[in-house]
Design an enzyme around this catalytic site. Structure first.
Site, short mmCIF file in Angstrom:
data_model
loop_
_atom_site.label_atom_id
_atom_site.label_comp_id
_atom_site.label_asym_id
_atom_site.label_seq_id
_atom_site.Cartn_x
_atom_site.Cartn_y
_atom_site.Cartn_z
CB SER A 253 24.43 77.56 62.89
OG SER A 253 25.74 77.68 63.41
CE LYS A 254 18.97 80.86 66.95
NZ LYS A 254 18.00 80.74 68.01
NE ARG A 255 26.14 75.36 67.84
CZ ARG A 255 27.02 74.74 67.04
NH1 ARG A 255 28.31 74.86 67.25
NH2 ARG A 255 26.59 73.98 66.05
#
Ligand code: GLU
Length: 486
Positions: A253-255
């Site tokens: 994920s982006k996070r």
């Protein structure tokens, strides 16, 4: 083989995701192998998540990786427009058709009503879902509300008691019970279609034969199959790629991860390394090869070699590939090519002495994993450095080290600045003075470069230049005097 048409359908909601590139190469390969076309359609109907620059980032990322396409995107083509926001009339026309055939209905439930419905269901221990309250509404009541201009959506009338199944090209037989599927919204309150309606209409009208997409859409596929049935259209073949995961099995994920294609460019990965790395995510070469380029992948890719379980996104492996492709580039095209890529990619500081590039590259290139390592590996060749007293004294005491520095400086002052002379002077000194080699060399390395690990010392000193080396030795002596005084 009949020609296959495939597509990626990215939503412009932020960065250009590495997963998009991953799906693109599989779609591209499947289409090209059959002599068909691979296209890019922009699914921009979710206005709340729309990011204006996202689309151009997708093209930039794919272009950097060398991923070509045949239609759509910025190229256009015979099935234009390829942006869903330019196709609203088409969706409305087909939604109308579904209303008329009884496959869809207007729903006037307000946000508050739906919220209350959800709360009540949760309170009763039921799964929250739309309860179908407008499914069989009185047509007169519906007309009245439409005439009054009341806000509404259009929903799919999902038939009860049906088993919906398909043969997935990756996952085999998949089936869902229609009773577990909500009456999906097809046209939203803002007049935009939902993904489900638009994707089916577009895949049909654009003559997509094979829909190859991420596993996260698998529960949407039964809704899509119902829509194909409702329209009386032949559905495409479906294949759902596994989700790319972290080592701990969580979804990338982006996070948590760096998932932007362009950030790999900006960190100095080579596109050929990224392609080779993503090609082997969840897929294996039929001959077990680990090294191949995009052209070869396109020739040999097949869905029966795609695994069902989520492949691990192992960036150590990517680093390995990058090192490999860097060395290959140097072997095939020489160090000047590496120099060119470094300069073109902006990995060389504006005040870097380009005239020294030719001398520096042979000393450090083997230690470059990604192009952005260049700065860190070379700054001491030309930047002012401040050695730490602690490191200078690492294996020797103050008196010894100060003496070593003074004497070395004195000898180096007198010699012509040639590699053999530098080496000879230092080795002779070390021997005649009975310095401990490891201590003496480490001390010199730190004094001259500020670092404990560098390319070979004598070569490095030669490239740094006589005046600089003497100035740095002088500086190191000064630092030790100050350390002594405190
Ligand atoms: N717009 C969807 C996405 O952003 C496309 C899903 C599909 O390929 O059907 O992933």
């Amino acid at each position: 083989m009949t020609k296959k048409r495939t597509r990626i359908a990215p939503s412009p909601t932020g960065i250009a995701h590495i997963g998009t590139a991953w799906q693109a190469i599989f779609n591209l390969g499947i289409a090209r192998q059959s002599g068909g076309q691979f296209l890019i359609r922009i699914e921009d109907t979710d206005r709340s998540r729309f990011v204006p620059e996202a689309e151009s980032l997708i093209y930039e990322g794919l272009k950097w990786l060398g991923i070509d396409y045949d239609e759509g995107g910025i190229k256009g083509g015979p099935f234009a427009p390829y942006h869903q926001s330019d196709r609203l009339d088409i969706y409305h026309k087909y939604a109308q058709q579904l209303l008329e055939s009884g496959w869809a209905y207007y729903c006037f439930a307000t946000k508050q009503e739906l919220e209350q419905m959800r709360k009540d269901q949760v309170a009763r221990g039921e799964l929250p879902r739309y309860d179908g309250r407008w499914r069989d509404a009185d047509p007169a009541e519906v007309q009245k509300r439409l005439d009054e201009g009341q806000p509404h959506v259009i929903r799919l009338k999902v038939p009860h008691g049906r088993t919906i199944s398909w043969e997935d090209q990756i996952r085999g037989h998949v089936e869902f019970q229609s009773d577990l599927i909500d009456d999906q919204v097809l046209i939203k309150g803002d007049g935009f279609p939902t993904y489900h309606l638009a994707v089916v209409i577009d895949d049909h009208l654009m003559e997509i034969s094979d829909v190859l997409r991420g596993e996260e859409w698998i529960s949407s596929t039964p809704k899509h199959l119902l829509l194909y049935e409702a329209f009386g259209w032949e559905p495409p073949r479906f294949a759902h790629m596994p989700l790319i995961r972290n080592r701990d099995k969580s979804k990338i994920s982006k996070r948590k991860n760096d998932v932007s294609i362009l950030s790999y460019r900006d960190k100095g990965y080579l596109p050929e390394a990224v392609i080779n790395f993503i090609a082997l995510l969840g897929w294996s070469h039929p001959e077990g090869k680990e090294i191949f380029d995009l052209d070869e992948f396109i020739k040999v890719v097949s869905l029966d070699r795609v695994q069902k379980t989520g492949p691990i996104f192992d960036t150590d492996k990517l680093d390995w590939y990058n090192g490999y492709y860097l060395r290959k580039m140097v072997e095939e095209k020489g160090l000047p090519e590496l120099g060119k890529r470094l300069v073109a990619g902006g990995f060389v500081a504006p005040d870097f002495p380009l005239e020294k590039m030719e001398q520096i590259l042979p000393l450090i290139y083997e230690r470059i994993v990604k192009l952005s390592d260049f700065a860190e590996l070379t700054d001491f060749f030309w930047k002012d450095i401040v050695p730490e007293a602690r490191l200078l004294l690492k294996k020797g005491d103050l008196e010894l080290v100060q003496g070593q520095l003074q004497i070395t400086k004195g000898f180096l002052e007198t010699i012509p600045w040639e590699l053999a002379k530098i080496e000879d002077t230092i080795r002779t000194l070390c021997e005649t003075k009975s310095y401990k080699k490891s201590q003496y060399f480490m001390m010199l390395r730190v004094a001259v470069t500020g670092k404990t690990a560098t390319p070979p010392l004598f070569e490095t000193m030669q490239v740094i230049g006589k005046d600089q080396v003497l100035a740095r030795l002088e500086h190191a002596i000064k630092i030790l005097k100050e350390a002594d005084a405190t």
